[in-house]
Scaffold this motif. Structure first.
Motif, PDB file in Angstrom:
ATOM      1  N   ASP A  71      16.083   2.339   6.291  1.00 14.35           N
ATOM      2  CA  ASP A  71      15.629   3.238   7.078  1.00 14.35           C
ATOM      3  C   ASP A  71      14.165   2.856   7.136  1.00 14.35           C
ATOM      4  OD1 ASP A  71      14.027   3.419   4.660  1.00 14.35           O
ATOM      5  OD2 ASP A  71      14.990   5.334   3.880  1.00 14.35           O
ATOM      6  N   GLY A  72      13.297   3.709   7.783  1.00 15.27           N
ATOM      7  CA  GLY A  72      11.883   3.226   8.267  1.00 15.27           C
ATOM      8  C   GLY A  72      10.914   2.853   7.149  1.00 15.27           C
ATOM      9  N   TRP A  73      11.188   3.060   5.916  1.00 14.54           N
ATOM     10  CA  TRP A  73      10.650   2.915   4.678  1.00 14.54           C
ATOM     11  C   TRP A  73      11.455   1.695   3.830  1.00 14.54           C
ATOM     12  CZ3 TRP A  73      11.988   7.781   6.289  1.00 14.54           C
ATOM     13  CH2 TRP A  73      10.773   8.576   6.768  1.00 14.54           C
ATOM     14  N   GLU A  74      12.249   1.037   4.668  1.00  9.37           N
ATOM     15  CA  GLU A  74      12.665  -0.320   4.152  1.00  9.37           C
ATOM     16  C   GLU A  74      13.847  -0.064   2.897  1.00  9.37           C
ATOM     17  OE1 GLU A  74      10.411  -3.738   4.146  1.00  9.37           O
ATOM     18  OE2 GLU A  74       9.636  -3.328   5.893  1.00  9.37           O
ATOM     19  N   ASN A  75      14.448   1.243   2.795  1.00  5.95           N
ATOM     20  CA  ASN A  75      15.460   1.513   1.862  1.00  5.95           C
ATOM     21  C   ASN A  75      16.849   1.435   2.391  1.00  5.95           C
ATOM     22  OD1 ASN A  75      13.459   2.514  -0.399  1.00  5.95           O
ATOM     23  ND2 ASN A  75      13.088   3.985   1.059  1.00  5.95           N
ATOM     24  N   PHE A  76      17.855   0.723   1.714  1.00  3.29           N
ATOM     25  CA  PHE A  76      18.961   0.899   2.411  1.00  3.29           C
ATOM     26  C   PHE A  76      19.542   2.312   2.327  1.00  3.29           C
ATOM     27  CE2 PHE A  76      18.848  -3.682   1.309  1.00  3.29           C
ATOM     28  CZ  PHE A  76      19.252  -4.295   2.354  1.00  3.29           C
ATOM     29  N   PHE A  77      20.346   2.367   3.579  1.00  4.98           N
ATOM     30  CA  PHE A  77      21.134   3.647   3.899  1.00  4.98           C
ATOM     31  C   PHE A  77      22.464   3.491   2.827  1.00  4.98           C
ATOM     32  CE2 PHE A  77      19.244   3.571   8.131  1.00  4.98           C
ATOM     33  CZ  PHE A  77      18.550   4.846   8.187  1.00  4.98           C
TER      34      PHE A  77
ATOM     35  N   ASN B 167       5.226   9.013  10.611  1.00  5.57           N
ATOM     36  CA  ASN B 167       5.657   9.273  11.985  1.00  5.57           C
ATOM     37  C   ASN B 167       6.390   8.129  12.346  1.00  5.57           C
ATOM     38  OD1 ASN B 167       6.290  10.890  14.260  1.00  5.57           O
ATOM     39  ND2 ASN B 167       4.603  10.044  15.325  1.00  5.57           N
ATOM     40  N   ALA B 168       5.854   6.988  12.238  1.00  2.02           N
ATOM     41  CA  ALA B 168       6.475   5.620  12.662  1.00  2.02           C
ATOM     42  C   ALA B 168       7.828   5.539  11.867  1.00  2.02           C
ATOM     43  CB  ALA B 168       5.544   4.505  12.457  1.00  2.02           C
ATOM     44  N   ALA B 169       7.759   5.864  10.629  1.00  2.00           N
ATOM     45  CA  ALA B 169       8.894   5.447   9.839  1.00  2.00           C
ATOM     46  C   ALA B 169      10.016   6.429  10.242  1.00  2.00           C
ATOM     47  CB  ALA B 169       8.443   5.696   8.296  1.00  2.00           C
ATOM     48  N   VAL B 170       9.810   7.743  10.431  1.00  2.00           N
ATOM     49  CA  VAL B 170      10.693   8.513  11.057  1.00  2.00           C
ATOM     50  C   VAL B 170      11.345   8.082  12.237  1.00  2.00           C
ATOM     51  CG1 VAL B 170      11.184  10.909  11.625  1.00  2.00           C
ATOM     52  CG2 VAL B 170       9.815  10.612   9.354  1.00  2.00           C
ATOM     53  N   LYS B 171      10.321   7.663  13.377  1.00  2.00           N
ATOM     54  CA  LYS B 171      11.122   7.158  14.624  1.00  2.00           C
ATOM     55  C   LYS B 171      11.980   6.025  14.178  1.00  2.00           C
ATOM     56  CE  LYS B 171       7.524   9.016  17.570  1.00  2.00           C
ATOM     57  NZ  LYS B 171       6.294   8.570  18.492  1.00  2.00           N
ATOM     58  N   VAL B 172      11.640   5.136  13.461  1.00  3.94           N
ATOM     59  CA  VAL B 172      12.463   3.996  13.322  1.00  3.94           C
ATOM     60  C   VAL B 172      13.850   4.147  12.635  1.00  3.94           C
ATOM     61  CG1 VAL B 172      12.691   1.998  11.511  1.00  3.94           C
ATOM     62  CG2 VAL B 172      10.623   2.136  12.893  1.00  3.94           C
ATOM     63  N   THR B 173      13.692   5.445  11.347  1.00  2.00           N
ATOM     64  CA  THR B 173      15.012   5.902  10.841  1.00  2.00           C
ATOM     65  C   THR B 173      15.578   6.474  11.896  1.00  2.00           C
ATOM     66  OG1 THR B 173      13.766   5.979   8.816  1.00  2.00           O
ATOM     67  CG2 THR B 173      15.780   7.250   9.238  1.00  2.00           C
ATOM     68  N   LYS B 174      15.302   7.214  12.925  1.00  2.00           N
ATOM     69  CA  LYS B 174      16.157   7.937  13.856  1.00  2.00           C
ATOM     70  C   LYS B 174      16.902   6.905  14.675  1.00  2.00           C
ATOM     71  CE  LYS B 174      13.750  12.528  14.046  1.00  2.00           C
ATOM     72  NZ  LYS B 174      13.047  13.343  14.796  1.00  2.00           N
ATOM     73  N   LYS B 175      16.208   5.935  15.143  1.00  2.00           N
ATOM     74  CA  LYS B 175      16.715   4.884  16.277  1.00  2.00           C
ATOM     75  C   LYS B 175      17.627   3.992  15.603  1.00  2.00           C
ATOM     76  CE  LYS B 175      16.908   2.414  19.735  1.00  2.00           C
ATOM     77  NZ  LYS B 175      17.702   2.948  20.791  1.00  2.00           N
TER      78      LYS B 175
END
Length: 87
Positions: free
Chosen positions: A77-83, A7-15
């Motif tokens: 992203d929230g999992w530390e992968n480059f977009f 959930n935290a990773a998804v929130k970070v990704t969205k932000k």
């Protein structure tokens, strides 16, 4: 616990996607074009490499965070992968 991390990773990704959207809009407004993707996967410096005419030599690469005036972590992203990014 895993659900909380996801959930935290998804929130970070969205932000971060919201920040990127604003940065792309600002870049396009200023330069009348989108930035070229970063294709130097060995060093990932956040710079696209447009040709002298301003065109991009490739269509797909990583977010050009330096060219957008952003910190490196915003291009991840929230999992530390480059977009990835396609012009």
């Amino acid at each position: 616990m895993r659900a909380l991390n996801e959930n935290a990773a998804v929130k970070v990704t969205k932000k971060r996607l919201e920040i990127l959207e604003g940065a792309f809009i600002a870049f396009m407004s200023k330069n009348n074009r989108l930035p070229c993707p970063d294709t130097d996967f060995a060093s990932i410096d956040g710079s696209g490499n447009p040709t002298t005419s301003g065109t991009c030599p490739v269509e797909v690469g990583l977010i050009p965070f330096y060219d957008l005036g952003l910190q490196r972590n915003i291009a991840m992203d929230g999992w530390e992968n480059f977009f990835t990014y396609r012009v």
